[in-house]
Write a protein that holds these residues in place. Structure first.
Motif, PDB file in Angstrom:
ATOM      1  N   TYR A  99     -23.100   2.790  -6.507  1.00  0.00           N
ATOM      2  CA  TYR A  99     -21.797   3.134  -5.930  1.00  0.00           C
ATOM      3  C   TYR A  99     -21.984   3.900  -4.618  1.00  0.00           C
ATOM      4  CZ  TYR A  99     -20.010   1.931 -10.576  1.00  0.00           C
ATOM      5  OH  TYR A  99     -19.710   1.275 -11.746  1.00  0.00           O
ATOM      6  N   ARG A 146     -22.561   1.335  -2.026  1.00  0.00           N
ATOM      7  CA  ARG A 146     -21.280   0.686  -1.706  1.00  0.00           C
ATOM      8  C   ARG A 146     -20.457   1.570  -0.769  1.00  0.00           C
ATOM      9  NH1 ARG A 146     -16.779  -1.680  -6.063  1.00  0.00           N
ATOM     10  NH2 ARG A 146     -14.981  -1.632  -4.647  1.00  0.00           N
ATOM     11  N   ASP A 165     -24.023  -6.376  -8.093  1.00  0.00           N
ATOM     12  CA  ASP A 165     -22.715  -6.442  -8.746  1.00  0.00           C
ATOM     13  C   ASP A 165     -21.726  -5.428  -8.167  1.00  0.00           C
ATOM     14  OD1 ASP A 165     -23.736  -8.388 -10.398  1.00  0.00           O
ATOM     15  OD2 ASP A 165     -24.068  -7.062 -12.114  1.00  0.00           O
ATOM     16  N   VAL A 166     -22.256  -4.291  -7.710  1.00  0.00           N
ATOM     17  CA  VAL A 166     -21.397  -3.180  -7.285  1.00  0.00           C
ATOM     18  C   VAL A 166     -20.952  -3.313  -5.829  1.00  0.00           C
ATOM     19  CG1 VAL A 166     -21.452  -0.721  -6.707  1.00  0.00           C
ATOM     20  CG2 VAL A 166     -22.168  -1.493  -8.990  1.00  0.00           C
ATOM     21  N   ASP A 184     -19.565  -4.920  -2.919  1.00  0.00           N
ATOM     22  CA  ASP A 184     -18.673  -6.077  -2.786  1.00  0.00           C
ATOM     23  C   ASP A 184     -19.210  -7.147  -1.841  1.00  0.00           C
ATOM     24  OD1 ASP A 184     -16.726  -5.505  -4.575  1.00  0.00           O
ATOM     25  OD2 ASP A 184     -15.334  -4.601  -3.150  1.00  0.00           O
ATOM     26  N   PRO A 224     -24.440 -11.484  -7.017  1.00  0.00           N
ATOM     27  CA  PRO A 224     -23.512 -10.769  -7.907  1.00  0.00           C
ATOM     28  C   PRO A 224     -23.198 -11.616  -9.144  1.00  0.00           C
ATOM     29  CG  PRO A 224     -22.743 -10.714  -5.632  1.00  0.00           C
ATOM     30  CD  PRO A 224     -23.886 -11.685  -5.667  1.00  0.00           C
ATOM     31  N   PRO A 276     -15.947 -12.652 -13.388  1.00  0.00           N
ATOM     32  CA  PRO A 276     -15.033 -11.781 -12.641  1.00  0.00           C
ATOM     33  C   PRO A 276     -14.752 -10.462 -13.355  1.00  0.00           C
ATOM     34  CG  PRO A 276     -13.844 -13.645 -13.600  1.00  0.00           C
ATOM     35  CD  PRO A 276     -15.299 -13.931 -13.788  1.00  0.00           C
ATOM     36  N   LYS A 330     -16.790  -7.422 -11.810  1.00  0.00           N
ATOM     37  CA  LYS A 330     -16.182  -6.766 -10.651  1.00  0.00           C
ATOM     38  C   LYS A 330     -14.964  -5.947 -11.070  1.00  0.00           C
ATOM     39  CE  LYS A 330     -13.702  -7.717  -6.348  1.00  0.00           C
ATOM     40  NZ  LYS A 330     -14.025  -6.388  -5.814  1.00  0.00           N
ATOM     41  N   LYS A 331     -14.169  -6.503 -11.958  1.00  0.00           N
ATOM     42  CA  LYS A 331     -12.989  -5.788 -12.436  1.00  0.00           C
ATOM     43  C   LYS A 331     -13.367  -4.472 -13.110  1.00  0.00           C
ATOM     44  CE  LYS A 331      -8.918  -6.394 -15.408  1.00  0.00           C
ATOM     45  NZ  LYS A 331      -8.232  -7.275 -16.390  1.00  0.00           N
ATOM     46  N   HIS A 373     -16.306  -2.698 -12.369  1.00  0.00           N
ATOM     47  CA  HIS A 373     -16.937  -1.780 -11.429  1.00  0.00           C
ATOM     48  C   HIS A 373     -15.945  -1.151 -10.459  1.00  0.00           C
ATOM     49  CE1 HIS A 373     -21.127  -1.911 -12.478  1.00  0.00           C
ATOM     50  NE2 HIS A 373     -21.154  -3.236 -12.466  1.00  0.00           N
ATOM     51  N   ASP A 374     -14.869  -1.824 -10.123  1.00  0.00           N
ATOM     52  CA  ASP A 374     -13.914  -1.262  -9.167  1.00  0.00           C
ATOM     53  C   ASP A 374     -13.332   0.076  -9.638  1.00  0.00           C
ATOM     54  OD1 ASP A 374     -14.378  -3.254  -7.351  1.00  0.00           O
ATOM     55  OD2 ASP A 374     -12.581  -4.416  -7.829  1.00  0.00           O
ATOM     56  N   TYR A 385     -16.021   2.727  -9.612  1.00  0.00           N
ATOM     57  CA  TYR A 385     -16.274   3.196  -8.250  1.00  0.00           C
ATOM     58  C   TYR A 385     -15.200   4.197  -7.829  1.00  0.00           C
ATOM     59  CZ  TYR A 385     -16.711   3.024  -3.134  1.00  0.00           C
ATOM     60  OH  TYR A 385     -16.839   3.347  -1.809  1.00  0.00           O
TER      61      TYR A 385
END
Length: 436
Positions: free
Chosen positions: A294, A297, A331-332, A334, A400, A404, A407-408, A410-411, A414
């Motif tokens: 993170y 990112r 994965d983290v 984007d 990545p 989906p 990502k859902k 990790h958002d 983060y």
């Protein structure tokens, strides 16, 4: 002769670096405004000639190490930081002094080339591959979409741009400091590999875990990664990253270098229990890896918000041996895949190339790269090829996750990561008011 005060010497080196960074930025503006001959004349000191200036009149990275005066016959020992400007790989002075050569087991006069910052740029950026030989035009912007991660005890994040970008909390811009004719900006995380070691070694289950790993003749990291894979099955988790839904780590245990630039930032672990098992350590380890990702990112988003267009990560360093570390980063961050080099010791390769140029084996860095590429001795692509527009990736590429849901997941994690620092600021203010 008075003994050398290493702490003072280190402070003076850092002060010299700051001065040179500011000077290079100013000099680049002057070089654009003046004819090259006039600019070079103005830049030349009245008493000490400046050597190895670029033909274009633009400044190159300066040799700053005061300690190098004790190792290299530079002829400039009266200046703590030196006065000459040298290309990467340019031979310094008359090489190693007899005393230094004896200590290193080398010949006196062995060429010493001008170095680059720790990752160098030559060895690191080799992970992007060869251009299409039929390509007729160079795309000078292609290299500007890449961020180099030098992942070890700490992590450096290096990106280049055609125009200078001043980014709060990120060092630079530095002209031609890594890739000739490009501006370098560098972010970083003060503790990454060191933080993982700290988290593992200070857990009560660490000795048991170390014994288990030794009995299986694998590393502690390999054992932890295997345990996490088993836990996905045992706990019926939708994917590995989801094991940390209740534990969050803010990784600034050694302050924040970028992009916040807060040396007083602290590490945070949210979600601890009385569990002292090896499985709990595995979860804490995974959450720490995610916290580090993170942080990367955050740096990428910050750089892109200030003019960069990073969409690919190039990685080298010791942490490349950890597939979990790489996958979590892919994965983290984007939209960014991670490209790995074919050469496992990228930095050593870069140093060897600089040495080959310093020894006059090759007349220039470009010639050395061409020769190594043609002989199949280097992983095809170093800085020279990065400026070209068409690439066929040769090293392993970490993509990545396709699911989906990853990502859902990790958002919001983060978002929590960012909030943990904001909460620190709030807590500092509350306590400062209490002590006022």
């Amino acid at each position: 002769m008075a003994p050398i005060d290493d702490s003072k010497e280190q402070w003076m080196e850092e002060d010299a670096r700051l001065y040179l960074q500011i000077r290079n930025s100013i000099d680049s503006e002057m070089s654009n405004a003046l004819p090259p001959d006039e600019y070079a004349l103005l830049l030349k000191p009245a008493s000490t000639p400046t050597t190895a200036l670029a033909e274009s009149g633009k400044p190159y990275t300066c040799r700053m190490s005061s300690s190098s005066n004790r190792v290299i016959n530079s002829g400039a020992t009266d200046h703590m930081t030196g006065r000459s400007v040298a290309f990467p790989g340019h031979p310094l002075g008359s090489g190693l002094t007899p005393d230094a050569a004896k200590k290193l087991g080398l010949r006196a006069g062995t060429p010493v080339g001008t170095s680059l910052i720790d990752a160098g740029g030559v060895g690191v950026m080799e992970s992007v591959a060869v251009p299409d030989p039929e390509a007729k035009e160079y795309d000078k912007e292609a290299i500007c979409h890449r961020l180099v991660l030098v992942c070890g005890t700490s992590t450096c994040h290096m990106a280049v741009s055609c125009s200078k970008l001043f980014i709060p909390g990120v060092w630079g811009p530095f002209w031609s400091a890594m890739v000739p004719e490009y501006w370098l900006t560098e972010g970083g995380q003060s503790a990454t590999g060191a933080l993982l070691d700290y988290i593992i070694e200070n857990h009560v289950a660490s000795p048991r875990l170390a014994n288990r790993a030794a009995s299986q003749n694998i590393s502690v990291f390999e054992l932890l990664n295997k345990m996490l894979e088993s836990m996905v099955q045992d706990l019926n988790s939708p994917f590995l990253a989801a094991l940390t839904e209740d534990i969050h780590v803010h990784p600034d245990f050694h302050g924040n270098r970028s992009p916040i630039a807060d040396p007083k930032a602290k590490g945070v672990v949210c979600g601890l229990t009385l569990d002292t098992s090896e499985k709990q350590l595995a979860l804490l380890y995974l959450a720490t890896v995610q916290g580090i990702a993170y942080g990367t990112r955050h740096i990428v988003e910050h750089c892109n918000a200030h003019g960069h267009r990073i969409d690919t990560l190039l990685a080298c360093g010791g942490l490349l041996k950890n597939p979990l570390f790489l996958q979590e980063h892919a994965d983290v961050v984007d939209g960014c895949s991670i490209v790995l080099p074919r050469e496992s010791e990228s930095v050593l390769l870069g140093a060897a190339i600089l040495g080959a140029v310093a020894s006059k084996k090759y007349s220039s860095l470009s010639d050395a790269l061409k020769a190594l590429n043609a002989a199949g001795q280097a992983p095809l692509v170093l800085v020279l090829w990065l400026c070209l527009g068409i690439f066929s990736l040769l090293g392993m590429v970490i993509h990545p996750a396709k699911d989906p849901k990853v990502k859902k997941y990790h958002d919001p994690k983060y978002r929590i990561f960012r909030e943990l620092y904001e909460q620190q600021l709030s807590h500092h203010l509350i306590m400062a008011q209490a002590l006022a």
